[in-house]
Design a protein around this motif. Structure first.
Motif, PDB file in Angstrom:
ATOM      1  N   LEU A   1       1.562   3.614   0.605  1.00 12.93           N
ATOM      2  CA  LEU A   1       2.906   3.886   1.404  1.00 12.93           C
ATOM      3  C   LEU A   1       2.422   5.070   2.636  1.00 12.93           C
ATOM      4  CD1 LEU A   1       5.719   3.486  -0.870  1.00 12.93           C
ATOM      5  CD2 LEU A   1       5.076   1.849   0.857  1.00 12.93           C
ATOM      6  N   THR A   2       1.427   5.884   2.186  1.00 21.89           N
ATOM      7  CA  THR A   2       1.205   6.936   2.988  1.00 21.89           C
ATOM      8  C   THR A   2       0.000   6.653   4.029  1.00 21.89           C
ATOM      9  OG1 THR A   2      -0.297   7.981   1.291  1.00 21.89           O
ATOM     10  CG2 THR A   2       1.902   8.551   1.022  1.00 21.89           C
ATOM     11  N   LYS A   3      -0.571   5.474   3.962  1.00 20.80           N
ATOM     12  CA  LYS A   3      -1.643   4.828   4.821  1.00 20.80           C
ATOM     13  C   LYS A   3      -1.164   4.211   5.799  1.00 20.80           C
ATOM     14  CE  LYS A   3      -4.687   5.856   1.154  1.00 20.80           C
ATOM     15  NZ  LYS A   3      -5.922   5.405   0.147  1.00 20.80           N
ATOM     16  N   CYS A   4      -1.997   3.631   6.907  1.00 17.26           N
ATOM     17  CA  CYS A   4      -1.676   2.852   7.788  1.00 17.26           C
ATOM     18  C   CYS A   4      -2.054   1.359   7.035  1.00 17.26           C
ATOM     19  CB  CYS A   4      -2.505   2.871   9.152  1.00 17.26           C
ATOM     20  SG  CYS A   4      -2.246   4.565   9.760  1.00 17.26           S
ATOM     21  N   THR A   5      -0.858   0.485   7.149  1.00 15.48           N
ATOM     22  CA  THR A   5      -1.360  -0.855   6.689  1.00 15.48           C
ATOM     23  C   THR A   5      -0.645  -2.047   7.685  1.00 15.48           C
ATOM     24  OG1 THR A   5       0.839  -0.567   5.520  1.00 15.48           O
ATOM     25  CG2 THR A   5      -1.032   0.053   4.253  1.00 15.48           C
ATOM     26  N   ARG A   6      -1.264  -3.285   7.397  1.00 10.23           N
ATOM     27  CA  ARG A   6      -0.832  -4.417   7.887  1.00 10.23           C
ATOM     28  C   ARG A   6      -0.751  -5.494   6.776  1.00 10.23           C
ATOM     29  NH1 ARG A   6      -2.142  -5.105  13.430  1.00 10.23           N
ATOM     30  NH2 ARG A   6      -3.234  -3.442  14.189  1.00 10.23           N
ATOM     31  N   ALA A   7      -0.045  -6.522   6.940  1.00 11.90           N
ATOM     32  CA  ALA A   7      -0.107  -7.563   5.917  1.00 11.90           C
ATOM     33  C   ALA A   7      -0.939  -8.773   6.591  1.00 11.90           C
ATOM     34  CB  ALA A   7       1.359  -8.357   5.759  1.00 11.90           C
TER      35      ALA A   7
ATOM     36  N   ARG B   1       1.715  -0.446  10.162  1.00 11.86           N
ATOM     37  CA  ARG B   1       2.755   0.505  10.006  1.00 11.86           C
ATOM     38  C   ARG B   1       2.010   1.754   9.477  1.00 11.86           C
ATOM     39  NH1 ARG B   1       7.326  -0.213  11.936  1.00 11.86           N
ATOM     40  NH2 ARG B   1       8.247   0.972  10.031  1.00 11.86           N
ATOM     41  N   CYS B   2       2.412   2.891  10.072  1.00  9.10           N
ATOM     42  CA  CYS B   2       1.797   4.315   9.622  1.00  9.10           C
ATOM     43  C   CYS B   2       2.847   5.156   9.178  1.00  9.10           C
ATOM     44  CB  CYS B   2       0.849   4.854  10.687  1.00  9.10           C
ATOM     45  SG  CYS B   2      -0.556   4.128  11.090  1.00  9.10           S
TER      46      CYS B   2
END
Length: 137
Positions: free
Chosen positions: A112-118, A136-137
């Motif tokens: 949750l505290t990192k930049c992520t994509r699905a 999302r970052c």
């Protein structure tokens, strides 16, 4: 009497529609997921064959791939997968594959505290089609 007969099917359809949507958007083992970011799409040429969404819930990020009926109903087997992309790299430990499964959830990641994509894939006709959500970052 006629009015009751006309109203009942409409009520039944709305109830069934709501139930299937709610079930589709709950990660395994986490009943409080919420979509974050926009929906991504997987295309075969110009035809959309699946959607990809990112969710958060239970302290984790989740990827979700849904294969559309138009692709899933074709003859033969198909395969689908969902995984998280974390800080630009695909997290293979989150990857989940499905055989003839229209909906696939990744494993939850503590990101949750990192930049992520699905990220999602669909294959089965000799080609691999993929798509992803916004970051999302």
């Amino acid at each position: 009497m006629r009015k009751a007969m006309l109203i009942l099917p409409a009520v039944a359809l709305s109830v069934f529609g709501f139930t299937s949507t709610a079930q589709a958007e709950q990660a395994p083992g986490c009943s409080s997921t919420v979509q974050i970011g926009s929906t991504g799409y997987i295309k075969k040429g110009s035809t959309t064959i699946a959607s990809v969404k990112q969710f958060k819930g239970c302290g984790k990020n989740w990827a979700y791939t849904y294969v559309w009926d138009s692709y899933a109903s074709q003859p033969g087997s198909f395969y689908s997968s969902a995984a998280m992309v974390v800080n630009g790299d695909r997290d293979y430990s989150s990857n989940v594959n499905g055989t003839n499964k229209q909906d696939v959830w990744s494993k939850g990641t503590d990101t949750l505290t990192k930049c992520t994509r699905a990220y999602g894939e669909v294959w089965g006709d000799g080609n691999v089609y993929w798509g992803q959500t916004d970051e999302r970052c």
